[in-house]
Design an enzyme around this catalytic site. Structure first.
Site, short mmCIF file in Angstrom:
data_model
loop_
_atom_site.label_atom_id
_atom_site.label_comp_id
_atom_site.label_asym_id
_atom_site.label_seq_id
_atom_site.Cartn_x
_atom_site.Cartn_y
_atom_site.Cartn_z
N ASP A 42 0.83 -1.21 0.00
CA ASP A 42 0.00 0.00 0.00
C ASP A 42 0.87 1.26 0.00
OD1 ASP A 42 0.84 -0.08 2.62
OD2 ASP A 42 -1.16 -0.02 3.52
N SER A 43 2.21 1.08 -0.02
CA SER A 43 3.10 2.22 -0.25
C SER A 43 2.79 2.86 -1.60
CB SER A 43 4.57 1.79 -0.20
OG SER A 43 4.83 0.77 -1.14
N ASP A 86 -1.25 -5.92 -0.03
CA ASP A 86 -1.58 -5.33 1.25
C ASP A 86 -3.09 -5.14 1.39
OD1 ASP A 86 0.78 -5.04 2.62
OD2 ASP A 86 1.19 -3.02 1.89
N LYS A 116 -1.26 -9.07 3.21
CA LYS A 116 -0.43 -8.62 4.34
C LYS A 116 -1.24 -7.66 5.19
CE LYS A 116 3.35 -5.85 3.72
NZ LYS A 116 2.94 -4.60 4.39
N GLU A 118 -1.03 -5.21 8.99
CA GLU A 118 -0.08 -4.58 9.91
C GLU A 118 -0.51 -4.77 11.37
OE1 GLU A 118 0.62 -0.49 8.86
OE2 GLU A 118 1.21 -1.01 6.81
N GLU A 185 9.97 -3.85 9.88
CA GLU A 185 10.41 -2.61 9.24
C GLU A 185 11.02 -1.63 10.24
OE1 GLU A 185 7.46 -0.87 6.68
OE2 GLU A 185 8.70 0.92 6.28
O1 KIV Z 1 3.65 -1.08 1.43
C1 KIV Z 1 4.79 -1.53 1.27
O2 KIV Z 1 5.45 -1.33 0.24
C2 KIV Z 1 5.33 -2.33 2.35
C3 KIV Z 1 6.81 -2.62 2.34
C4 KIV Z 1 7.57 -1.42 2.73
C5 KIV Z 1 7.14 -3.79 3.19
O3 KIV Z 1 4.64 -2.70 3.25
#
Ligand code: KIV
Length: 280
Positions: A42-43, A86, A116, A118, A185
């Protein structure tokens, strides 16, 4: 490649490589580079969509980008990297039913084989257990968790002994809940090492030192494409500068050609086909 293969990699000491992708162009490069896992992180909310945090990206947008990532993969299915997506902010924080629906829609409508999430708060652990029971593999994420930016900021986590102990305990809880691996992280490297040594599942680091079972990086950061670089993720090349230089050259060349037009100036010729129609 299946989520369980990552556990086998840890058992045999093979280090795991994870790169992010956000569309077909980036996933095609990541696949060609040989990464084990493509993470649709989600970056992309910040790196690609221009938001200042990861919070605004929606489930629909994550699905849209994950579908594009899938279209960029061209190896035979058995050789393709594992795709993990994510779950965005608020798609799993509002209860187990909503989380199953969100994660299920990603797995149902794209090439993603896992999600994924968090954190390791009791509510998140409940969600993970339910997802895993429903057949949806889950990767955890500890340390700097960008969806909690308004509580934790972007600073390094696990700075004192109490915080370090909490991260280790959270990791144990995530493994117990059924996660097949964990991203850690921006923490001191000794925290990642301890976590790695404690757990049966692989610990994938970013800004957490080298002693992890694998590393994850945001591809746009590695390629030097982002305007602001995280301190723990140095670029391999100055991609932004190199791209701008190349484009500047083209712009100048075109201006020059416009000033001095040549006869029959089409450079494409009669056999021109857009690149999408050419053989690979
Ligand atoms: O959103 C993302 O790109 C991430 C990575 C930094 C692990 O969660």
């Amino acid at each position: 490649m299946r989520p369980g293969d990552l556990i086998r990699y840890k058992e045999t000491g093979r280090r795991i490589t994870v790169l992010t992708a956000w569309d077909s162009l980036s996933s095609s490069m990541v696949e060609s580079a040989g990464a084990d896992v493509v993470l649709v992180g989600d970056s992309l909310s910040m790196v690609i969509l221009g938001h200042s945090t990861t919070l605004p990206v929606t489930l629909e947008q994550m699905l849209h980008h994950t579908q594009a990532v899938g279209r960029g993969l061209s190896k035979p299915l058995s050789d393709q990297p594992l795709v993990i997506t994510d779950l965005p902010f608020l798609s799993y924080q509002c209860g187990e039913d909503k989380a199953v629906e969100a994660a299920g829609s990603l797995l149902k409508n794209s090439c993603a084989a896992a999600v994924k999430v968090e954190g390791a708060e009791p509510e998140v652990l409940k969600v993970i257990k339910r997802l895993v029971r429903m057949g949806i593999p889950v990767m955890g994420h500890l340390g700097l968790t960008p969806q909690s930016v308004h509580r934790l900021g972007y600073r390094r986590q696990g700075e004192d002994e109490r915080a370090q102990e909490k991260i280790i305990n959270d990791g144990i809880e995530l493994q117990r809940a059924g996660c097949f691996s964990i991203v850690i992280e921006h923490v001191p490297s000794k925290v990642a090492t301890q976590l790695k040594n404690h757990l049966r599942i692989p610990v994938i680091g970013i800004g957490a030192g080298h002693d992890c079972d694998g590393q994850v990086s945001v591809t746009a950061d590695l390629l030097g494409l982002t305007a602001t670089q995280p301190p723990f993720s140095p670029a391999l090349i100055d991609g932004r500068k190199q791209n701008i230089e190349a484009l500047k050259g083209w712009v100048l060349q075109q201006r020059h050609e416009v000033k001095i037009p040549t006869k029959g100036s089409s450079q494409q010729g009669p056999d021109y086909l857009p690149s999408s129609h050419m053989d690979q």
